[in-house]
Design a protein around this motif. Structure first.
Motif: not given
Length: 189
Positions: A10-16, A51-56, A79-87
């Motif tokens: 699990v990869v995300d810069d937001e620890r929580d 891998v669950f991967l945050d985009r930002q 698996v990209m897991v993100t709040a980024v609107d996909p383009d």
């Protein structure tokens, strides 16, 4: 991968968020947690299945981490897991699925199950599912006009159609019913 416990990163810069996702997944999987791209690249190896991967992220973006994982020829699903609107840039990215935050426990569990099932499929079906995930993601975010006029999206749609035809020619006894085809494959619904 389906007979043994998954190893998930699990990869995300937001620890929580990273800790929450890890907690949700720990019941059924061995979980590694990384709080940024650099740490993710240290923790991903041949033992990681998903891998669950945050985009930002501030150090390395999820896009950069994804590229480096693929450059290392690791066989894990991403698996990209993100709040980024996909383009439309997602068309060329080599991920397996795309989840838009907020993500719930059930979303993660469903993604793990889907990634496990895809391991049972041949390369054609794996590519098909990755592309249909991108297609559905873009169709949920873009207007019909935007979809119609984007060349990369149209090329992807054509590739999906080609993959459907390819699968139909390989499998006999189906009357061009692609849904039935997937029900007959191991892991299909």
């Amino acid at each position: 991968m389906t007979d043994e416990q998954n190893t998930i990163l699990v990869v995300d810069d937001e620890r929580d968020i990273a800790d929450l996702y890890s907690t949700w997944l720990e019941a059924d999987s061995e979980v590694r947690t990384a709080y940024g791209g650099e740490e993710a690249l240290r923790k991903v190896d041949g033992d990681v299945d998903i891998v669950f991967l945050d985009r930002q992220m501030p150090d390395y973006s999820g896009d950069e981490v994804l590229d480096r994982i693929r450059d290392r020829d690791l066989a894990c699903r991403v698996v990209m897991v993100t709040a980024v609107d996909p383009d439309f840039d997602i068309v060329s990215m080599e991920f397996d699925d795309y989840l838009t935050k907020p993500v719930m426990r059930e979303d993660l569990a469903d993604a793990v199950e889907a990634m496990n099932e895809r391991d049972e499929y041949d390369d054609t079906l794996q590519e098909y599912f990755a592309l249909t995930s991108k297609k559905a993601t873009l169709e949920a975010e873009k207007t019909p006009s935007e979809l119609q006029t984007n060349e990369r999206y149209q090329e992807m749609v054509q590739r999906v159609e080609d993959l459907e035809e390819e699968a139909d020619t390989v499998v006999t006894g189906f009357e061009n019913d692609f849904d039935t085809l997937f029900q007959e494959f191991p892991g299909g619904d």
